[in-house]
Design a protein around this motif. Structure first.
Motif, short mmCIF file in Angstrom:
data_model
loop_
_atom_site.label_atom_id
_atom_site.label_comp_id
_atom_site.label_asym_id
_atom_site.label_seq_id
_atom_site.Cartn_x
_atom_site.Cartn_y
_atom_site.Cartn_z
N LEU A 1 0.71 -1.35 0.06
CA LEU A 1 -0.02 -0.01 0.16
C LEU A 1 0.98 1.07 -0.06
CD1 LEU A 1 -3.09 0.84 0.00
CD2 LEU A 1 -2.80 0.90 2.51
N GLU A 2 1.99 1.11 0.91
CA GLU A 2 2.77 2.39 1.01
C GLU A 2 3.56 2.60 -0.38
OE1 GLU A 2 4.02 5.75 2.62
OE2 GLU A 2 2.45 4.41 3.40
N VAL A 3 4.01 1.37 -0.85
CA VAL A 3 4.56 1.51 -2.27
C VAL A 3 3.82 2.29 -3.56
CG1 VAL A 3 5.60 0.09 -4.31
CG2 VAL A 3 6.43 -0.43 -1.94
N GLU B 1 -7.61 -3.70 -0.43
CA GLU B 1 -7.02 -2.30 -0.04
C GLU B 1 -8.22 -1.58 0.98
OE1 GLU B 1 -3.89 -1.38 -3.51
OE2 GLU B 1 -5.39 -0.14 -3.21
N LYS B 2 -9.47 -1.67 0.24
CA LYS B 2 -10.33 -1.04 0.92
C LYS B 2 -10.85 -1.80 2.41
CE LYS B 2 -15.02 0.81 0.49
NZ LYS B 2 -15.31 0.46 1.94
N LYS B 3 -10.72 -2.98 2.22
CA LYS B 3 -11.04 -3.96 3.45
C LYS B 3 -10.12 -3.66 4.60
CE LYS B 3 -11.76 -8.79 4.88
NZ LYS B 3 -11.77 -10.05 4.26
N PHE B 4 -8.77 -3.68 4.07
CA PHE B 4 -7.49 -3.45 5.11
C PHE B 4 -7.78 -2.06 5.57
CE2 PHE B 4 -3.44 -1.82 6.00
CZ PHE B 4 -2.79 -2.57 6.71
N GLU B 5 -8.22 -1.08 4.82
CA GLU B 5 -8.14 0.48 5.50
C GLU B 5 -9.40 0.37 6.43
OE1 GLU B 5 -6.82 4.28 5.44
OE2 GLU B 5 -6.11 2.66 4.48
N ILE C 1 -3.49 -7.28 -10.98
CA ILE C 1 -4.58 -6.49 -10.10
C ILE C 1 -5.59 -7.32 -10.10
CG2 ILE C 1 -5.25 -4.46 -9.29
CD1 ILE C 1 -3.09 -2.81 -11.02
N ASN C 2 -6.01 -7.83 -9.27
CA ASN C 2 -7.34 -8.76 -9.16
C ASN C 2 -8.15 -7.78 -8.18
OD1 ASN C 2 -6.52 -10.86 -10.61
ND2 ASN C 2 -5.50 -11.78 -9.03
N LYS C 3 -9.56 -8.23 -8.14
CA LYS C 3 -10.60 -7.66 -7.49
C LYS C 3 -10.56 -6.02 -7.26
CE LYS C 3 -11.15 -11.88 -4.69
NZ LYS C 3 -11.17 -12.62 -3.18
N LEU C 4 -10.69 -5.60 -8.41
CA LEU C 4 -10.93 -4.03 -8.68
C LEU C 4 -11.94 -3.76 -7.88
CD1 LEU C 4 -10.12 -3.74 -12.47
CD2 LEU C 4 -8.42 -3.14 -10.47
N LEU C 5 -11.89 -2.48 -7.18
CA LEU C 5 -12.74 -1.87 -6.55
C LEU C 5 -14.15 -1.84 -7.22
CD1 LEU C 5 -13.53 -0.88 -3.50
CD2 LEU C 5 -12.89 1.45 -4.43
#
Length: 232
Positions: free
Chosen positions: A34-36, A170-174, A129-133
């Motif tokens: 995510l930071e990268v 990424e959304k789930k993690f956030e 990149i899988n599972k786009l938002l």
């Protein structure tokens, strides 16, 4: 913005990618990835705006035997930006402008993207990149080769919808991180304050029956406090 800022960002990205290769735990890998991506986005935006200042010398394509074995390198870092119609994915690869156009291509579905760069310095590169938002319109997607960069234009199926994150993961993690912080903050509060806050929220969102029950409980609680004070 000076070229030194771009170089510093590039160094930060390279160092984070080295840490990402060494990371063993999934959560640590997600955080570093995510930071990268955040830094890649910032770097790509700077490079786009100062392309003339950041131009790099083009090395001649190496002459290699067609029999040489090529290795596939999976890419993790990328930057992204968006407009009303497109989500733009920026992938940095030195000398990618020298690769024939037919060797730079994407495989797309409505919720995934694969960027392939074949035979760049005798290596194949792959970004998945899988599972786009949100879903994309595959027929209207396209990509461009630029100096040391490939830009993929993912056409939004729903135009004017702003993407908060690139992927569902990424959304789930956030969301999980934010919920954890909220829980930690609530644990630090006075318990009585947390209960009152919870009852207030239930009252504001509840139906008439719920509001009557909460009002009755509050009245009885206040009346009991007054009685206890008089007895003392």
């Amino acid at each position: 913005m000076s070229g030194s800022k771009i170089n510093e960002l590039r160094s930060d990205i390279d160092e984070l990618n080295e840490l990402l290769k060494q990371a063993k735990r999934k959560k640590v890998q997600d955080i570093l990835s995510l930071e990268v991506r955040k830094l890649e986005t910032e770097w790509c935006n700077l490079k786009e705006s100062e392309d003339s200042a950041c131009a790099m010398e083009v090395s001649p394509a190496p002459t290699t035997s067609s029999q040489n074995k090529r290795y596939q390198i999976k890419l993790n870092g990328y930057g992204w930006d968006q407009s009303d119609k497109f989500v733009k994915v920026f992938v940095t690869l030195k000398d990618v402008q020298n690769v024939p156009k037919e060797q730079v291509y994407c495989k797309l579905t409505d919720r995934s993207m694969e960027l392939h760069v074949d035979n760049l310095d005798n290596k194949d590169y792959l970004l998945v990149i899988n599972k786009l938002l949100h879903p994309i319109n595959v027929a209207e997607c396209h990509w461009k080769q630029k100096t040391d960069m490939v830009v993929v234009f993912l056409a939004k199926s729903e135009q004017n919808v702003k993407w908060s994150h690139m992927t569902e993961l990424e959304k789930k993690f956030e969301d999980q991180r934010n919920n954890r912080f909220k829980t930690d903050d609530m644990d630090k509060k006075d318990p009585q304050e947390s209960i009152m806050s919870l009852m207030k929220n239930m009252y504001e969102t509840g139906d008439d029956e719920m509001k009557r029950m909460i009002s009755k409980a509050w009245y009885e609680g206040q009346h009991k406090k007054k009685t206890d004070t008089l007895e003392l």
